[in-house]
Design an enzyme around this catalytic site. Sequence first.
Site, short mmCIF file in Angstrom:
data_model
loop_
_atom_site.label_atom_id
_atom_site.label_comp_id
_atom_site.label_asym_id
_atom_site.label_seq_id
_atom_site.Cartn_x
_atom_site.Cartn_y
_atom_site.Cartn_z
N HIS A 61 54.00 -17.93 0.16
CA HIS A 61 52.56 -17.87 -0.10
C HIS A 61 52.30 -18.28 -1.54
O HIS A 61 52.91 -17.75 -2.47
CB HIS A 61 52.02 -16.46 0.14
CG HIS A 61 51.87 -16.12 1.58
ND1 HIS A 61 50.93 -15.21 2.04
CD2 HIS A 61 52.52 -16.55 2.69
CE1 HIS A 61 51.02 -15.11 3.36
NE2 HIS A 61 51.99 -15.91 3.77
N TYR A 111 42.70 -8.91 -0.15
CA TYR A 111 42.44 -7.62 -0.76
C TYR A 111 40.93 -7.44 -0.80
O TYR A 111 40.22 -8.22 -1.46
CB TYR A 111 43.00 -7.56 -2.17
CG TYR A 111 44.51 -7.50 -2.24
CD1 TYR A 111 45.16 -6.29 -2.48
CD2 TYR A 111 45.29 -8.65 -2.06
CE1 TYR A 111 46.54 -6.23 -2.55
CE2 TYR A 111 46.68 -8.59 -2.13
CZ TYR A 111 47.29 -7.38 -2.37
OH TYR A 111 48.67 -7.31 -2.43
N PRO A 154 50.75 0.97 -3.96
CA PRO A 154 51.14 -0.29 -3.33
C PRO A 154 50.19 -1.46 -3.57
O PRO A 154 50.47 -2.58 -3.13
CB PRO A 154 51.19 0.07 -1.84
CG PRO A 154 50.24 1.21 -1.70
CD PRO A 154 50.33 1.99 -2.98
N LYS A 174 54.43 -3.97 -5.75
CA LYS A 174 55.48 -3.93 -6.76
C LYS A 174 56.64 -2.98 -6.46
O LYS A 174 57.68 -3.04 -7.13
CB LYS A 174 54.87 -3.52 -8.12
CG LYS A 174 54.02 -4.61 -8.73
CD LYS A 174 54.87 -5.73 -9.29
CE LYS A 174 54.09 -7.01 -9.48
NZ LYS A 174 54.05 -7.88 -8.31
N TYR A 232 51.37 -10.82 -10.23
CA TYR A 232 51.59 -10.73 -8.79
C TYR A 232 52.89 -11.43 -8.39
O TYR A 232 53.66 -10.92 -7.57
CB TYR A 232 50.41 -11.33 -8.03
CG TYR A 232 50.35 -10.90 -6.58
CD1 TYR A 232 49.73 -9.71 -6.22
CD2 TYR A 232 50.89 -11.68 -5.57
CE1 TYR A 232 49.67 -9.30 -4.90
CE2 TYR A 232 50.84 -11.29 -4.24
CZ TYR A 232 50.23 -10.09 -3.91
OH TYR A 232 50.18 -9.70 -2.59
#
Length: 394
Positions: free
Chosen positions: A72, A201, A293, A297, A385
Amino acid sequence: MKTQVAIIGAGPSGLLLGQLLSRQGIDNIILERRSGEYVLGRIRAGVLEQGMVDLLREAGVDKRMDEEGETHDGVELALDKRRVRVDLAGLTGGKTVMVYGQTEVTRDLMEAREATEGTTIYEADNVQPHDLESDSPYITFERDGETHRLDCDYVAGCDGFHGVSRKSIPADRIKEFEKVYPFGWLGLLADTPPVADELIYARHERGFALCSMRSPTRSRYYIQVGLDERVEDWSDERFWEELKRRIPDDVADKLVTGPSLEKSIAPLRSFVVEPMQFGRLFLVGDAAHIVPPTGAKGLNLAASDVNTLYRLMVHVYQEGRTDLIPNYSATCLKRVWKAERFSWWMTSMLHKFSEEEDFATRMQQAELDYVTSSEAGLTTIAENYVGLPYESLE
């Protein structure tokens, strides 16, 4: 029994450490309280940072990951009526993440260990490290009604937040830092196609939601719930309806629902212990730190600890560099606290903390407006990220 590195815990961090050490000729034995089937049955994260992907390749367990995992190069933020794509690759010079379930990582590592005839002792009860500040630490454990002793040079505590490793350190020799959040995540796993090609998200007035996936045919979804909620009160139908309310309408229209394979509520906390080392015991992963979460990580942070300890052991056994041993904790904690900050920050921006429109709510909105309208802000999300660089021992 005797080995060079005794590893407590046969989750992905313990297995990855064992695999890397074995490939360098460093003998190790893994002790695990549960059965292999139980370990494989645990449903966990599935977004791997670039650094962890590279480490799995170095460990020689990348074949199935590269065949079945999904690379991704972006994630999406759905902010009430607004949608923003974070171009991970474009903002980080081409770095990406890999969507590949932790269960599959664990399976690959188990099979690799079996192929090399590495020793893993499952269902080892009452595991207890001893003489950790001496030159000759050892571990006792029980199996099949008998007590056994494992002598070793070093102990790697990869046995999670509730494991024995951290509890083996005297309370006056460590300090704990913790933040408990006033909500949890209700997660549902289903054999349904993901609703989108990338993770979404979602920040919504009803609470946070996340649309994730494990494969092209298996999806993982989460919604923010209060700490007083019970899984039993959430039917599949209720979950799907609430999820649809919190994600954009066009996404909700495409959502394929189905019976849950697994459903659970996880409370959110940030936790770090310092130092991550006591004598010849090194804490790895959840034994030393927990992250909410939101930033994906947890598993990745464990992998960075593994990377540090693995390279330390190579220095020790191949170069005699015992002078680097005291550097383990400080090296790990540099990266740990940065990951804790990112996870806390993402959690703080995307979750609902109050029923009232208060000062904190306005600050949250202002933060999101700034971050998502600034290339510097989006870059901050992207580079954290995909994963910050691993720290060096020297």
